[in-house]
Design an enzyme around this catalytic site. Structure first.
Site, PDB file in Angstrom:
ATOM      1  N   HIS A 102       1.586   4.563  -2.905  1.00  0.00           N
ATOM      2  CA  HIS A 102       1.717   6.024  -2.845  1.00  0.00           C
ATOM      3  C   HIS A 102       2.971   6.494  -3.574  1.00  0.00           C
ATOM      4  O   HIS A 102       2.957   7.544  -4.229  1.00  0.00           O
ATOM      5  CB  HIS A 102       1.753   6.484  -1.389  1.00  0.00           C
ATOM      6  CG  HIS A 102       0.450   6.364  -0.672  1.00  0.00           C
ATOM      7  ND1 HIS A 102      -0.731   6.862  -1.190  1.00  0.00           N
ATOM      8  CD2 HIS A 102       0.138   5.801   0.524  1.00  0.00           C
ATOM      9  CE1 HIS A 102      -1.727   6.616  -0.339  1.00  0.00           C
ATOM     10  NE2 HIS A 102      -1.219   5.975   0.697  1.00  0.00           N
TER      11      HIS A 102
ATOM     12  N   HIS B 221       0.830  -1.206   0.000  1.00  0.00           N
ATOM     13  CA  HIS B 221       0.000   0.000   0.000  1.00  0.00           C
ATOM     14  C   HIS B 221       0.867   1.259   0.000  1.00  0.00           C
ATOM     15  O   HIS B 221       0.605   2.189  -0.771  1.00  0.00           O
ATOM     16  CB  HIS B 221      -0.915  -0.004   1.224  1.00  0.00           C
ATOM     17  CG  HIS B 221      -1.711   1.251   1.386  1.00  0.00           C
ATOM     18  ND1 HIS B 221      -2.950   1.439   0.802  1.00  0.00           N
ATOM     19  CD2 HIS B 221      -1.439   2.413   2.038  1.00  0.00           C
ATOM     20  CE1 HIS B 221      -3.403   2.638   1.092  1.00  0.00           C
ATOM     21  NE2 HIS B 221      -2.505   3.259   1.842  1.00  0.00           N
ATOM     22  N   GLU B 222       1.879   1.283   0.850  1.00  0.00           N
ATOM     23  CA  GLU B 222       2.739   2.468   0.907  1.00  0.00           C
ATOM     24  C   GLU B 222       3.525   2.650  -0.388  1.00  0.00           C
ATOM     25  O   GLU B 222       3.747   3.779  -0.836  1.00  0.00           O
ATOM     26  CB  GLU B 222       3.680   2.383   2.105  1.00  0.00           C
ATOM     27  CG  GLU B 222       2.978   2.341   3.459  1.00  0.00           C
ATOM     28  CD  GLU B 222       1.969   3.459   3.658  1.00  0.00           C
ATOM     29  OE1 GLU B 222       2.142   4.546   3.067  1.00  0.00           O
ATOM     30  OE2 GLU B 222       0.992   3.248   4.391  1.00  0.00           O
TER      31      GLU B 222
END
Length: 226
Positions: free
Chosen positions: A100, A96-97
């Site tokens: 980004h 998920h990170e």
């Protein structure tokens, strides 16, 4: 009891429930290792390299669920447990990170809008409630209204955050599937972790909106003129 206050209490209770759900889901899947035996740091590094982002660092940070992407430093920062853990939860959070980081590299529009709104939102979260309460105490309606407007900036920032976070989770699941980091039986648990995490952002927006309504009711903004 005032309807706006009841709503704020209900949202607060729901937010606590979502936080509990996230913590319980994360704890459960933190005890289950992924079949590849890769740590969160290894998964993050592999996905970044696959997208030509070798310049983005993967670093550990202290704390629990303190994972984030720093666009200024170009660094994916994983909480120490997720950085070193080969669990399904660590794998999902790391991906998920990285989502980004890929958004940043590709110039994802909502991420840029959110970054531009951050200074105003930060100001609103600090001074909005102070100005509302000061305005109420001093009988200065204009000052209190200014506080509400500042707090509206916080809610707008949180609204913009939703597509950013949902898109990062969508990308994360895509990375994990395409690169073979998830087996079929692991897809569901990884998605659960990301879903509960996303719900915390929905709860934060709902809490801000309920707070704004409560402040507005205190100022009598919903009262009809006699």
């Amino acid at each position: 009891m005032d309807l706006a206050l009841l709503l704020m209490i209900a949202v607060f209770v729901a937010s606590l429930g979502i936080q509990w759900g996230l913590q319980a889901t994360f704890a459960r899947h933190s005890r289950v290792g992924n079949t590849r035996g890769l740590t969160g740091a290894q998964v993050a590094r592999a996905i970044l390299d696959a997208h030509g982002l070798s310049q983005v660092r993967v670093e550990p940070v202290p704390g629990h669920l303190t994972d984030h992407y720093d666009p200024q430093a170009k660094a994916v920062r994983l909480s120490e447990p997720n950085y070193a853990s080969p669990s399904l939860a660590a794998l999902a959070v790391a991906a998920h990170e990285v989502g980004h980081a890929v958004q940043d590299a590709q110039g994802y529009a909502w991420l840029r809008v959110r970054a531009n709104l951050w200074p105003v939102a930060s100001l609103g979260s600090t001074w909005g409630p102070i100005l509302v309460l000061a305005g109420l105490a001093l009988g200065a309606l204009g000052l209190a209204k200014l506080g509400i407007y500042l707090y509206l900036a916080v809610a707008f920032f949180q609204l913009i955050t939703l597509p950013v976070e949902f898109d990062a989770s969508r990308r994360a699941m895509g990375f994990l599937k395409r690169m073979g980091f998830l087996s079929d039986r692991e897809t569901g648990p990884a998605r659960q972790v990301l879903t509960w995490a996303a719900l915390t952002y929905v709860a934060a927006l709902a809490s801000s909106l309920a707070t704004i309504l409560y402040y507005a009711s205190l100022l009598g903004l919903f009262r009809r003129e006699e």
